[in-house]
Design a protein around this motif. Structure first.
Motif, short mmCIF file in Angstrom:
data_model
loop_
_atom_site.label_atom_id
_atom_site.label_comp_id
_atom_site.label_asym_id
_atom_site.label_seq_id
_atom_site.Cartn_x
_atom_site.Cartn_y
_atom_site.Cartn_z
N ILE A 1 -5.92 14.82 -50.65
CA ILE A 1 -6.30 13.71 -49.78
C ILE A 1 -5.94 12.42 -50.50
O ILE A 1 -5.67 12.42 -51.69
CB ILE A 1 -7.81 13.73 -49.43
CG1 ILE A 1 -8.64 13.67 -50.72
CG2 ILE A 1 -8.15 14.94 -48.58
CD1 ILE A 1 -10.13 13.46 -50.47
N GLY A 2 -5.96 11.32 -49.79
CA GLY A 2 -5.67 10.03 -50.40
C GLY A 2 -4.93 9.14 -49.43
O GLY A 2 -5.06 9.28 -48.21
N SER A 3 -4.12 8.24 -50.00
CA SER A 3 -3.37 7.33 -49.15
C SER A 3 -1.98 7.10 -49.71
O SER A 3 -1.74 7.20 -50.91
CB SER A 3 -4.11 5.99 -49.00
OG SER A 3 -4.13 5.30 -50.24
N LEU A 4 -1.07 6.78 -48.81
CA LEU A 4 0.32 6.50 -49.16
C LEU A 4 0.76 5.19 -48.52
O LEU A 4 0.24 4.80 -47.47
CB LEU A 4 1.25 7.61 -48.66
CG LEU A 4 1.00 9.03 -49.15
CD1 LEU A 4 1.91 10.01 -48.39
CD2 LEU A 4 1.24 9.12 -50.64
N LEU B 1 -5.98 15.65 -55.76
CA LEU B 1 -5.40 16.95 -55.47
C LEU B 1 -6.08 18.04 -56.28
O LEU B 1 -6.57 17.77 -57.38
CB LEU B 1 -3.91 16.96 -55.82
CG LEU B 1 -3.10 15.86 -55.17
CD1 LEU B 1 -2.40 15.06 -56.24
CD2 LEU B 1 -2.11 16.46 -54.24
N LEU B 2 -6.06 19.24 -55.75
CA LEU B 2 -6.52 20.39 -56.50
C LEU B 2 -5.36 21.39 -56.57
O LEU B 2 -4.90 21.89 -55.54
CB LEU B 2 -7.74 21.05 -55.85
CG LEU B 2 -8.29 22.27 -56.59
CD1 LEU B 2 -8.69 21.91 -58.03
CD2 LEU B 2 -9.45 22.88 -55.84
N LEU C 1 -6.31 16.76 -60.04
CA LEU C 1 -5.47 15.61 -60.39
C LEU C 1 -5.88 14.40 -59.59
O LEU C 1 -6.25 14.52 -58.42
CB LEU C 1 -4.00 15.87 -60.04
CG LEU C 1 -3.21 16.92 -60.77
CD1 LEU C 1 -1.81 16.99 -60.18
CD2 LEU C 1 -3.15 16.61 -62.24
N ARG C 2 -5.79 13.25 -60.21
CA ARG C 2 -5.91 11.98 -59.49
C ARG C 2 -4.66 11.17 -59.79
O ARG C 2 -4.34 10.93 -60.96
CB ARG C 2 -7.13 11.18 -59.90
CG ARG C 2 -7.14 9.87 -59.09
CD ARG C 2 -8.24 8.93 -59.40
NE ARG C 2 -8.03 7.75 -58.57
CZ ARG C 2 -7.74 6.56 -59.05
NH1 ARG C 2 -7.64 6.36 -60.34
NH2 ARG C 2 -7.55 5.54 -58.24
N LEU D 1 -2.66 18.40 -47.55
CA LEU D 1 -1.50 18.60 -48.41
C LEU D 1 -1.65 19.97 -49.03
O LEU D 1 -2.70 20.27 -49.62
CB LEU D 1 -1.44 17.53 -49.50
CG LEU D 1 -0.37 17.72 -50.57
CD1 LEU D 1 1.03 17.59 -49.97
CD2 LEU D 1 -0.55 16.69 -51.68
N ALA D 2 -0.64 20.82 -48.89
CA ALA D 2 -0.70 22.17 -49.45
C ALA D 2 0.70 22.69 -49.67
O ALA D 2 1.66 22.23 -49.04
CB ALA D 2 -1.46 23.10 -48.50
N GLY D 3 0.83 23.65 -50.59
CA GLY D 3 2.11 24.30 -50.79
C GLY D 3 2.25 24.89 -52.17
O GLY D 3 1.35 24.82 -53.00
#
Length: 129
Positions: free
Chosen positions: A36-39, A103-104, A6-7, A64-66
């Motif tokens: 990964i990325g930015s917020l 994200l994957l 996903l992007r 980021l995981a879960g």
């Protein structure tokens, strides 16, 4: 297992987008393997604290995981701020993508995740069926 990359775009809500992606896939169980990325805004609930803390500014998603279910998501994230300070915790609603998030997701055909109250922890915990 089926991979779903996903992007996300600026302004997207990170948590809501992950839950929506699972729903759109037609699956009932998944995991965020990495992100990964930015917020511009992060909502993180730190260990032992009942409510999330809001972080604002230029934030980098380091991890980021879960797990993801039709009932919602249980995600943990670490971010760093513009000074390189790292903070992490349970991802709350209202984390807003600044430039991008990549994200994957791992979709799990034939599995169903739900969240049910666990009297041992006092929280809605993962049930696998």
């Amino acid at each position: 297992m089926q991979a779903l990359p996903l992007r996300l775009n600026p302004g997207d809500d990170l948590r809501a987008s992950v839950v929506a992606a699972l729903a759109a896939s037609g699956h009932a169980a998944g995991f965020v393997l990495q992100g990964i990325g930015s917020l511009s805004v992060a909502q993180l609930r730190f260990a032992g604290v009942p409510h999330p803390s809001e972080l604002r500014g230029d934030l980098e998603i380091l991890t980021l995981a879960g797990s993801i279910s039709p009932d919602g998501a249980h995600l943990h994230m670490t971010v760093s701020d513009a000074q390189g300070r790292v903070m992490g915790g349970h991802l709350g609603a209202g984390c807003i993508v600044r430039t991008t998030a990549e994200l994957l997701l791992a979709l799990l055909p034939g599995q169903r995740f739900t969240r049910e109250h666990d009297p041992l922890t006092g929280y809605a915990e993962l049930k696998i069926s």
